[in-house]
Design a protein around this motif. Sequence first.
Motif, PDB file in Angstrom:
ATOM      1  N   MET A   1     -10.297  -8.881   8.152  1.00  0.00           N
ATOM      2  CA  MET A   1      -9.137  -9.493   7.486  1.00  0.00           C
ATOM      3  C   MET A   1      -7.967  -8.508   7.486  1.00  0.00           C
ATOM      4  SD  MET A   1     -10.650 -11.541   4.164  1.00  0.00           S
ATOM      5  CE  MET A   1     -11.709 -10.232   3.567  1.00  0.00           C
ATOM      6  N   SER A   2      -6.791  -8.988   7.855  1.00  0.00           N
ATOM      7  CA  SER A   2      -5.608  -8.119   7.888  1.00  0.00           C
ATOM      8  C   SER A   2      -5.012  -7.993   6.489  1.00  0.00           C
ATOM      9  CB  SER A   2      -4.559  -8.706   8.841  1.00  0.00           C
ATOM     10  OG  SER A   2      -4.225 -10.020   8.440  1.00  0.00           O
ATOM     11  N   ASN A   3      -4.274  -6.908   6.271  1.00  0.00           N
ATOM     12  CA  ASN A   3      -3.668  -6.662   4.962  1.00  0.00           C
ATOM     13  C   ASN A   3      -2.392  -7.475   4.783  1.00  0.00           C
ATOM     14  OD1 ASN A   3      -5.572  -4.885   4.009  1.00  0.00           O
ATOM     15  ND2 ASN A   3      -4.526  -3.061   4.756  1.00  0.00           N
ATOM     16  N   LEU A   4      -2.314  -8.211   3.671  1.00  0.00           N
ATOM     17  CA  LEU A   4      -1.074  -8.882   3.292  1.00  0.00           C
ATOM     18  C   LEU A   4      -0.144  -7.882   2.603  1.00  0.00           C
ATOM     19  CD1 LEU A   4      -2.417 -12.239   1.784  1.00  0.00           C
ATOM     20  CD2 LEU A   4      -1.005 -12.022   3.828  1.00  0.00           C
ATOM     21  N   ILE A   5      -0.735  -7.064   1.746  1.00  0.00           N
ATOM     22  CA  ILE A   5       0.014  -6.071   0.981  1.00  0.00           C
ATOM     23  C   ILE A   5      -0.599  -4.699   1.219  1.00  0.00           C
ATOM     24  CG2 ILE A   5       0.688  -5.293  -1.352  1.00  0.00           C
ATOM     25  CD1 ILE A   5       1.976  -7.923  -0.684  1.00  0.00           C
ATOM     26  N   GLU A   6       0.259  -3.712   1.400  1.00  0.00           N
ATOM     27  CA  GLU A   6      -0.206  -2.329   1.502  1.00  0.00           C
ATOM     28  C   GLU A   6       0.766  -1.445   0.730  1.00  0.00           C
ATOM     29  OE1 GLU A   6      -2.140   0.428   5.001  1.00  0.00           O
ATOM     30  OE2 GLU A   6      -1.326  -1.543   5.473  1.00  0.00           O
ATOM     31  N   MET A   7       0.279  -0.845  -0.339  1.00  0.00           N
ATOM     32  CA  MET A   7       1.080   0.079  -1.144  1.00  0.00           C
ATOM     33  C   MET A   7       0.451   1.471  -1.008  1.00  0.00           C
ATOM     34  SD  MET A   7       1.487  -2.312  -4.581  1.00  0.00           S
ATOM     35  CE  MET A   7       2.877  -1.449  -5.308  1.00  0.00           C
ATOM     36  N   THR A   8       1.242   2.462  -0.600  1.00  0.00           N
ATOM     37  CA  THR A   8       0.691   3.810  -0.411  1.00  0.00           C
ATOM     38  C   THR A   8       1.592   4.841  -1.085  1.00  0.00           C
ATOM     39  OG1 THR A   8       1.815   3.912   1.740  1.00  0.00           O
ATOM     40  CG2 THR A   8      -0.499   3.317   1.765  1.00  0.00           C
ATOM     41  N   GLY A   9       0.936   5.797  -1.749  1.00  0.00           N
ATOM     42  CA  GLY A   9       1.645   6.924  -2.358  1.00  0.00           C
ATOM     43  C   GLY A   9       2.664   6.548  -3.409  1.00  0.00           C
ATOM     44  N   ILE A  10       2.384   5.508  -4.192  1.00  0.00           N
ATOM     45  CA  ILE A  10       3.365   5.032  -5.178  1.00  0.00           C
ATOM     46  C   ILE A  10       3.351   5.924  -6.424  1.00  0.00           C
ATOM     47  CG2 ILE A  10       4.095   3.101  -6.629  1.00  0.00           C
ATOM     48  CD1 ILE A  10       4.344   2.489  -3.654  1.00  0.00           C
ATOM     49  N   SER A  11       4.520   6.432  -6.793  1.00  0.00           N
ATOM     50  CA  SER A  11       4.679   7.209  -8.025  1.00  0.00           C
ATOM     51  C   SER A  11       5.834   6.632  -8.831  1.00  0.00           C
ATOM     52  CB  SER A  11       4.959   8.681  -7.709  1.00  0.00           C
ATOM     53  OG  SER A  11       3.834   9.275  -7.081  1.00  0.00           O
ATOM     54  N   LYS A  12       5.708   6.753 -10.165  1.00  0.00           N
ATOM     55  CA  LYS A  12       6.755   6.216 -11.043  1.00  0.00           C
ATOM     56  C   LYS A  12       6.746   6.959 -12.374  1.00  0.00           C
ATOM     57  CE  LYS A  12       9.947   3.416 -12.590  1.00  0.00           C
ATOM     58  NZ  LYS A  12      11.323   3.509 -12.061  1.00  0.00           N
ATOM     59  N   SER A  13       7.916   7.395 -12.809  1.00  0.00           N
ATOM     60  CA  SER A  13       8.052   8.027 -14.119  1.00  0.00           C
ATOM     61  C   SER A  13       9.118   7.300 -14.927  1.00  0.00           C
ATOM     62  CB  SER A  13       8.468   9.495 -13.970  1.00  0.00           C
ATOM     63  OG  SER A  13       7.445  10.237 -13.328  1.00  0.00           O
ATOM     64  N   PHE A  14       8.908   7.250 -16.240  1.00  0.00           N
ATOM     65  CA  PHE A  14       9.931   6.785 -17.173  1.00  0.00           C
ATOM     66  C   PHE A  14      10.303   7.998 -18.014  1.00  0.00           C
ATOM     67  CE2 PHE A  14       7.547   2.852 -16.285  1.00  0.00           C
ATOM     68  CZ  PHE A  14       8.586   2.038 -15.859  1.00  0.00           C
ATOM     69  N   GLY A  15      11.459   8.580 -17.736  1.00  0.00           N
ATOM     70  CA  GLY A  15      11.834   9.829 -18.397  1.00  0.00           C
ATOM     71  C   GLY A  15      10.858  10.922 -17.993  1.00  0.00           C
ATOM     72  N   LYS A  16      10.266  11.567 -18.988  1.00  0.00           N
ATOM     73  CA  LYS A  16       9.311  12.654 -18.713  1.00  0.00           C
ATOM     74  C   LYS A  16       7.874  12.156 -18.579  1.00  0.00           C
ATOM     75  CE  LYS A  16      12.078  16.186 -21.062  1.00  0.00           C
ATOM     76  NZ  LYS A  16      12.153  17.144 -22.199  1.00  0.00           N
ATOM     77  N   VAL A  17       7.678  10.856 -18.819  1.00  0.00           N
ATOM     78  CA  VAL A  17       6.319  10.303 -18.778  1.00  0.00           C
ATOM     79  C   VAL A  17       6.028   9.737 -17.388  1.00  0.00           C
ATOM     80  CG1 VAL A  17       4.716   8.636 -19.799  1.00  0.00           C
ATOM     81  CG2 VAL A  17       6.469   9.727 -21.229  1.00  0.00           C
ATOM     82  N   GLN A  18       5.029  10.308 -16.704  1.00  0.00           N
ATOM     83  CA  GLN A  18       4.639   9.792 -15.391  1.00  0.00           C
ATOM     84  C   GLN A  18       3.565   8.732 -15.587  1.00  0.00           C
ATOM     85  OE1 GLN A  18       3.716  12.665 -12.339  1.00  0.00           O
ATOM     86  NE2 GLN A  18       4.022  11.121 -10.775  1.00  0.00           N
ATOM     87  N   VAL A  19       3.861   7.505 -15.187  1.00  0.00           N
ATOM     88  CA  VAL A  19       2.919   6.402 -15.405  1.00  0.00           C
ATOM     89  C   VAL A  19       2.099   6.072 -14.155  1.00  0.00           C
ATOM     90  CG1 VAL A  19       4.184   5.342 -17.308  1.00  0.00           C
ATOM     91  CG2 VAL A  19       4.760   4.715 -14.978  1.00  0.00           C
ATOM     92  N   LEU A  20       2.608   6.443 -12.982  1.00  0.00           N
ATOM     93  CA  LEU A  20       1.851   6.280 -11.731  1.00  0.00           C
ATOM     94  C   LEU A  20       2.013   7.547 -10.897  1.00  0.00           C
ATOM     95  CD1 LEU A  20       2.776   2.620 -10.627  1.00  0.00           C
ATOM     96  CD2 LEU A  20       0.594   3.379 -11.579  1.00  0.00           C
ATOM     97  N   LYS A  21       0.914   8.016 -10.321  1.00  0.00           N
ATOM     98  CA  LYS A  21       0.963   9.242  -9.528  1.00  0.00           C
ATOM     99  C   LYS A  21       0.206   9.036  -8.216  1.00  0.00           C
ATOM    100  CE  LYS A  21       0.024  14.206  -9.769  1.00  0.00           C
ATOM    101  NZ  LYS A  21      -0.552  15.298 -10.593  1.00  0.00           N
ATOM    102  N   ASP A  22       0.973   8.869  -7.130  1.00  0.00           N
ATOM    103  CA  ASP A  22       0.400   8.808  -5.781  1.00  0.00           C
ATOM    104  C   ASP A  22      -0.697   7.726  -5.669  1.00  0.00           C
ATOM    105  OD1 ASP A  22       0.238   9.554  -3.118  1.00  0.00           O
ATOM    106  OD2 ASP A  22      -1.335  11.033  -3.494  1.00  0.00           O
ATOM    107  N   VAL A  23      -0.369   6.509  -6.132  1.00  0.00           N
ATOM    108  CA  VAL A  23      -1.349   5.404  -6.171  1.00  0.00           C
ATOM    109  C   VAL A  23      -1.250   4.563  -4.904  1.00  0.00           C
ATOM    110  CG1 VAL A  23      -1.987   3.280  -7.380  1.00  0.00           C
ATOM    111  CG2 VAL A  23      -1.352   5.307  -8.683  1.00  0.00           C
TER     112      VAL A  23
END
Length: 496
Positions: A1-23
Amino acid sequence: MSNLIEMTGISKSFGKVQVLKDVSFSLKKGEIHALMGENGAGKSTMMKILTGIYPKDSGTIRVRGQEVNFSGPKEAEQMGIAVIHQELNIIPQLTVMENMFLGRDLCYGRTGILRTREMKQKTREYLGRLGVDIDPDAEAGSLSIGQQQMIEIARALSLNAEVLIMDEPTAALTDREIEALFEVMRDLRAQGVGIVYVSHRMEEIFAICDRISVLRDGIFVGTENIKETDLDTIVHMMVGRQLGERFPERNVAIGEERLRVEGLSDSGAIRDISFSARRGEVLGIAGLMGSGRTEIARALFGVSEKQSGRIFLDGQEIHIRKPDDAIRHGIAFVTEDRKGEGLVLGLSVRENIALTNLGRLSKNGVVSSVKEAGFVREMIQRLNIKTSSGEQTVKSLSGGNQQKVVIGKWLGIQPKVLILDEPTRGVDIGAKKEIYNIINELTAVGVTIIMISSELPEILGMSDRILVMHEGRLAAVMDKTEATQEKIMHAATGGK
C-alpha cells in the motif's frame, strides 16, 4: 500500500515549551491507523500541523508524494483531507442541513438561490449511511451530543475525502452508533480511504485499527501492527512504565444506607425509579444513550424537575428543587459535559476550584486570599493536577487535568454523595487510573459514589453494584460478582 500521508522530522514549540520533537508519521492507502498517547503527548498538535491550523517549526509533509504546507483547513480539504474534531464544530442555532453544508451551499448557478430540496435529500443520505434518522430541519442545538457528533461525522463523509482524521469520534456515541460508524469505516477502508483514528478507548483500537503509532511527551515512540501487539505493550509505550491493573483493587468496607430513592419520575425521560446506595459504595449506572442514566443524576441534583418520587439521605427525607438544595445536603455532581457545564474555561484553575467553595473561604462576603490559596494548593496536590500554577487558565489543561479540576471544586464541600457522569470521557489511560484511585480514596472515608458510564469495562471494574437502565426504567440491579458485559447489554436492550 502506498503512503497517502508522510510526515517526517516534525517539530513544534509554543514559546519555550516544545510540544513535538522530530516526530514522524505515515498513513497508507486503505488503512485505519491509530494515533495514541496520553493527554498532552502531542497528538492533536500533530494533526493540526498536518491540516494547516498550526505552522510547523521544521520537517516535511507530503500528501500522495507531493510536499505541502497548508495555510489552513480549507486548503487541506481541497487536497482531500477531512477532520472530525473532538470539540464539536456544530452551530446550535442552525438546522442539521445548514450545518452539513456550511460554507459550501448548493445553489442554482450563480443566483445564490439554494437547492434546498437536494441539500435535505443529501443530508438524509449521509446520515442514513451511519444508520441515523435525524430531521434535516431540526435545530442542531436541540439534539443530543451523540446526534451532533453523528452530524459532524456525516459532514466529513460528504466531502468524499481520501484522508479522514477522527479525533475521539465515539466519545458521545452509543454502542449501536459506534458499530454503525465502524461499518462505514470498514467500507471506506475497502475503498482505499486512509483513516487516522485518535482515541483513548483501547477496545476500539484493537477492534478496528490496522496499525498504531504512539507519542509520549512530544516524541515518537514507535509504530506497531495491531495483530502483532497487545494492550500491555501499548500502555507501556504510552506511559513509559507498567501501569499494573487497569482498575485498582477495591477493599472498602461498605457501610449502612446513605441514599434511598423511591418512585423517582421526571417529565418523561425516567419513570418510577427506586434504588438505594450505601456509605463507601460505588453504585454504577449503565444503559444505552437515551435510557435515562443522566436524567436520574439531573433529577437528584435538582437540575431538572422531578414530577414524583421521594429522596432520603441518612434516613431523613430531603427536598431538592434546585442545585443549591442538593449542595446544602452534601450532594455533588460532576456532569458529563465538563466544558459546557463543569468548568468556566476562561477562568484560572484557582477560580474554578474555589467557585463552589466561596462560602467557606470568605467572611462577611469577602474571600480570604490566604484561605483560598491554601485550599487550591491542597486540591492541586491531592489530585495531582498538572498545572504550572493555580493561575493557569483551565482551558489550556489536558482533558484529564480539567476533569480533576471539576472533581476538586466539589471535594471542598465534603460531599456525602458524589455523582460522576462519564468521569473518564476523553481522558487518557494514566489519568483514568488516577481518577479511579480518587474514587477509592473517597469511598474509603465513607463517600457514596454514583458513577454513570458508557464504558462497560469501567462499570464492571469499579462498581460494587450496577443499575441497568432501559427506556427510562430500571431494568436490572446486579452485584459485581454476578455482572458481565453480556448480562448488562441484555438488560440494557430490553431483554428479560
